[in-house]
Design a protein around this motif. Sequence first.
Motif, PDB file in Angstrom:
ATOM      1  N   ALA A 258      97.252  50.908  85.351  1.00 39.29           N
ATOM      2  CA  ALA A 258      95.901  50.211  85.627  1.00 39.29           C
ATOM      3  C   ALA A 258      95.690  49.550  86.730  1.00 39.29           C
ATOM      4  O   ALA A 258      95.105  48.406  86.992  1.00 39.29           O
ATOM      5  N   GLY A 259      96.454  50.179  87.825  1.00 41.34           N
ATOM      6  CA  GLY A 259      96.268  49.669  89.328  1.00 41.34           C
ATOM      7  C   GLY A 259      97.213  48.402  89.989  1.00 41.34           C
ATOM      8  O   GLY A 259      97.198  48.265  90.908  1.00 41.34           O
ATOM      9  N   GLY A 260      98.434  48.154  88.769  1.00 42.57           N
ATOM     10  CA  GLY A 260      99.268  47.345  89.265  1.00 42.57           C
ATOM     11  C   GLY A 260     100.494  48.354  89.591  1.00 42.57           C
ATOM     12  O   GLY A 260     100.537  49.396  90.194  1.00 42.57           O
ATOM     13  N   SER A 261     101.781  47.728  89.018  1.00 41.84           N
ATOM     14  CA  SER A 261     102.909  48.228  89.413  1.00 41.84           C
ATOM     15  C   SER A 261     103.863  48.263  88.161  1.00 41.84           C
ATOM     16  O   SER A 261     103.915  47.475  87.471  1.00 41.84           O
ATOM     17  N   ASN A 262     104.763  49.572  88.272  1.00 45.62           N
ATOM     18  CA  ASN A 262     105.900  49.259  87.404  1.00 45.62           C
ATOM     19  C   ASN A 262     107.119  49.978  87.976  1.00 45.62           C
ATOM     20  O   ASN A 262     107.420  51.211  88.168  1.00 45.62           O
ATOM     21  N   ARG A 263     107.849  49.044  88.743  1.00 50.29           N
ATOM     22  CA  ARG A 263     108.875  49.473  89.577  1.00 50.29           C
ATOM     23  C   ARG A 263     110.004  48.487  89.031  1.00 50.29           C
ATOM     24  O   ARG A 263     110.551  47.440  89.632  1.00 50.29           O
ATOM     25  N   GLN A 264     110.392  48.652  87.674  1.00 48.24           N
ATOM     26  CA  GLN A 264     111.615  47.952  87.293  1.00 48.24           C
ATOM     27  C   GLN A 264     112.775  47.951  87.918  1.00 48.24           C
ATOM     28  O   GLN A 264     113.071  48.998  88.540  1.00 48.24           O
TER      29      GLN A 264
ATOM     30  N   LEU B 283      96.321  34.718  86.953  1.00 50.56           N
ATOM     31  CA  LEU B 283      97.025  35.903  86.390  1.00 50.56           C
ATOM     32  C   LEU B 283      97.921  36.442  87.089  1.00 50.56           C
ATOM     33  O   LEU B 283      97.949  36.701  88.457  1.00 50.56           O
ATOM     34  N   SER B 284      99.270  36.515  86.438  1.00 51.64           N
ATOM     35  CA  SER B 284     100.353  37.464  86.913  1.00 51.64           C
ATOM     36  C   SER B 284     101.060  37.858  85.938  1.00 51.64           C
ATOM     37  O   SER B 284     100.725  37.931  84.837  1.00 51.64           O
ATOM     38  N   HIS B 285     102.086  38.727  86.116  1.00 53.82           N
ATOM     39  CA  HIS B 285     102.856  39.555  85.082  1.00 53.82           C
ATOM     40  C   HIS B 285     101.849  40.373  84.513  1.00 53.82           C
ATOM     41  O   HIS B 285     101.911  40.487  83.345  1.00 53.82           O
ATOM     42  N   ASN B 286     100.638  40.933  85.316  1.00 55.03           N
ATOM     43  CA  ASN B 286      99.756  41.611  84.535  1.00 55.03           C
ATOM     44  C   ASN B 286      99.244  42.291  85.748  1.00 55.03           C
ATOM     45  O   ASN B 286      98.916  42.018  86.910  1.00 55.03           O
ATOM     46  N   GLU B 287      98.767  43.765  85.498  1.00 54.90           N
ATOM     47  CA  GLU B 287      98.189  44.685  86.170  1.00 54.90           C
ATOM     48  C   GLU B 287      96.984  44.131  86.973  1.00 54.90           C
ATOM     49  O   GLU B 287      96.556  44.550  88.066  1.00 54.90           O
ATOM     50  N   ALA B 288      96.410  43.463  86.333  1.00 54.64           N
ATOM     51  CA  ALA B 288      94.928  42.938  86.968  1.00 54.64           C
ATOM     52  C   ALA B 288      95.341  41.712  88.066  1.00 54.64           C
ATOM     53  O   ALA B 288      94.452  41.136  88.505  1.00 54.64           O
ATOM     54  N   GLU B 289      96.445  41.304  88.054  1.00 57.97           N
ATOM     55  CA  GLU B 289      96.777  40.158  89.036  1.00 57.97           C
ATOM     56  C   GLU B 289      96.295  40.621  90.486  1.00 57.97           C
ATOM     57  O   GLU B 289      96.203  41.670  90.846  1.00 57.97           O
ATOM     58  N   ASP B 290      95.616  39.387  91.040  1.00 60.39           N
ATOM     59  CA  ASP B 290      94.897  39.705  92.213  1.00 60.39           C
ATOM     60  C   ASP B 290      94.955  38.538  93.488  1.00 60.39           C
ATOM     61  O   ASP B 290      94.866  37.508  93.015  1.00 60.39           O
ATOM     62  N   ILE B 291      95.169  38.771  94.364  1.00 57.41           N
ATOM     63  CA  ILE B 291      94.743  38.027  95.637  1.00 57.41           C
ATOM     64  C   ILE B 291      93.877  38.589  96.763  1.00 57.41           C
ATOM     65  O   ILE B 291      93.693  39.500  96.662  1.00 57.41           O
ATOM     66  N   SER B 292      93.456  37.657  97.659  1.00 55.39           N
ATOM     67  CA  SER B 292      92.737  38.127  98.829  1.00 55.39           C
ATOM     68  C   SER B 292      93.751  38.165  99.892  1.00 55.39           C
ATOM     69  O   SER B 292      94.616  37.534 100.202  1.00 55.39           O
ATOM     70  N   LYS B 293      93.082  39.180 100.859  1.00 56.36           N
ATOM     71  CA  LYS B 293      94.073  39.210 102.321  1.00 56.36           C
ATOM     72  C   LYS B 293      94.040  38.073 102.925  1.00 56.36           C
ATOM     73  O   LYS B 293      95.079  37.687 103.351  1.00 56.36           O
ATOM     74  N   GLU B 294      92.997  37.119 102.756  1.00 61.24           N
ATOM     75  CA  GLU B 294      92.930  35.955 103.507  1.00 61.24           C
ATOM     76  C   GLU B 294      93.963  34.947 102.742  1.00 61.24           C
ATOM     77  O   GLU B 294      94.667  34.195 103.692  1.00 61.24           O
ATOM     78  N   TRP B 295      94.380  34.897 101.524  1.00 63.93           N
ATOM     79  CA  TRP B 295      95.131  34.034 100.835  1.00 63.93           C
ATOM     80  C   TRP B 295      96.699  34.416 101.505  1.00 63.93           C
ATOM     81  O   TRP B 295      97.539  33.805 101.751  1.00 63.93           O
ATOM     82  N   SER B 296      96.862  35.871 101.407  1.00 60.38           N
ATOM     83  CA  SER B 296      98.261  36.546 101.785  1.00 60.38           C
ATOM     84  C   SER B 296      98.456  35.954 103.187  1.00 60.38           C
ATOM     85  O   SER B 296      99.764  35.631 103.489  1.00 60.38           O
TER      86      SER B 296
END
Length: 416
Positions: free
Chosen positions: A30-36, A384-397
């Motif tokens: 769903a757009g996130g990551s699964n890289r265990q 929200l974290s530990h969730n595929e919907a986790e999101d930040i903005s480029k400005e925040w990063s």
Amino acid sequence: MAAPGENLRIDGDRLWDSIHAMAEIGPGIAGGSNRQTVTDEDAEGRKLFQKWCEDAGLTMGVDQMGTMFMRREGTDPDALPVYVGSHLDTQPTGGRYDGVLGVLAGLEIVRSLNDLDIKTKHPIVVTNWTNEEGTRYAPAMMASGVFAGIFPKEEAYGKVDANGLKFGDELKRIGWLGDEEVGARKMHAFLELHIEQGPILEAEGKDIGVVTHGQGLRWIEITVTGKESHTGSTPMPMRKNAGRGLAQITELVHEIAMDNAPNAVGAIGHIDVYPNSRNIIPGKVVFTVDMRSHELERLNGMVDQLMAEAPKLCEALGVEFSAEIVGQFDPPAFDEKLVQSIRDAADRLGYSHKDIISGAGHDACWINRVAPTAMVMCPCVDGLSHNEAEDISKEWSTAGAEVLFHAVVEAAEIVG
């Protein structure tokens, strides 16, 4: 030492592009990551990170826990390195930024120093700690914990996942079992950038979180044992329903946490019900209680209350109770000098900031035991974290990485 000038900036577009290139490895559904940790996807992500680092002129070291140390030389061969980083492993349904931002921001610092032809007295080492998440193999922050001497390497090697595969065997299988002794490295400082994983910064409109403390944590694995029997033919008074033990202890954990709010939290996350069949009363339930506080006395008191009251609840239900602490660390207080350098960097760069306490555990929490350590946080959408919907903005990063850049460079000392 002189502070970096306010014109010292990173390439926010390059950092953003790198984050999303890494997300193409082990994509979630769903757009996130699964890289265990120590999976084939983890190995592939490590290879990409290695290539990027070597392209930036870094040399690699790997220890016996698979942690990657990518070094940029300083001008003083005797100066201890400044370490910066986080982790590339993710939850099974993780986001694109948790951990990854901190590792790739470290790489972006090196790239920017190269672009500007800036040399530092101290070497800078960009670090990818193995198995920070602890979801496939508990406990969390495993490699940094072994590095800091919290638990032995052989114990970590023997940890088994849900499929019976040992951590040590999997680390070797994917080709990332290094030969460097774990914990042999000495650090001048360690800094970590991370998304907040909470809602405070976004809600208050702050660009930067200056982390002064981390929460202490206790993971208590509880087993409630009753008796499996048919849901249709077993009279109600004759049941030994382990599920009721889970239900009542869930409420107990909530009550304890509420009684200690706002300085503590608690919940039950992982639950295994046996035999997990529609028409069989549960005969056993195994679940993990997660309790956290930045006040050690409060945290220990919460655990003591749980361990005193939960067995009584089970006894009244006619079921058996047992418990074991499977993960723990005491609340860390980060280095005051480094913390102040983060505040000063945010002011210098024109970013709003506030002091916060980290609600989650991070590798910095363990490394704090063996070196001066501090953390920078940026907001994340809805916390929200530990969730595929986790999101930040480029400005925040970008803001987080620039503050990190200044703090790292100040610790590493610009030459010339």
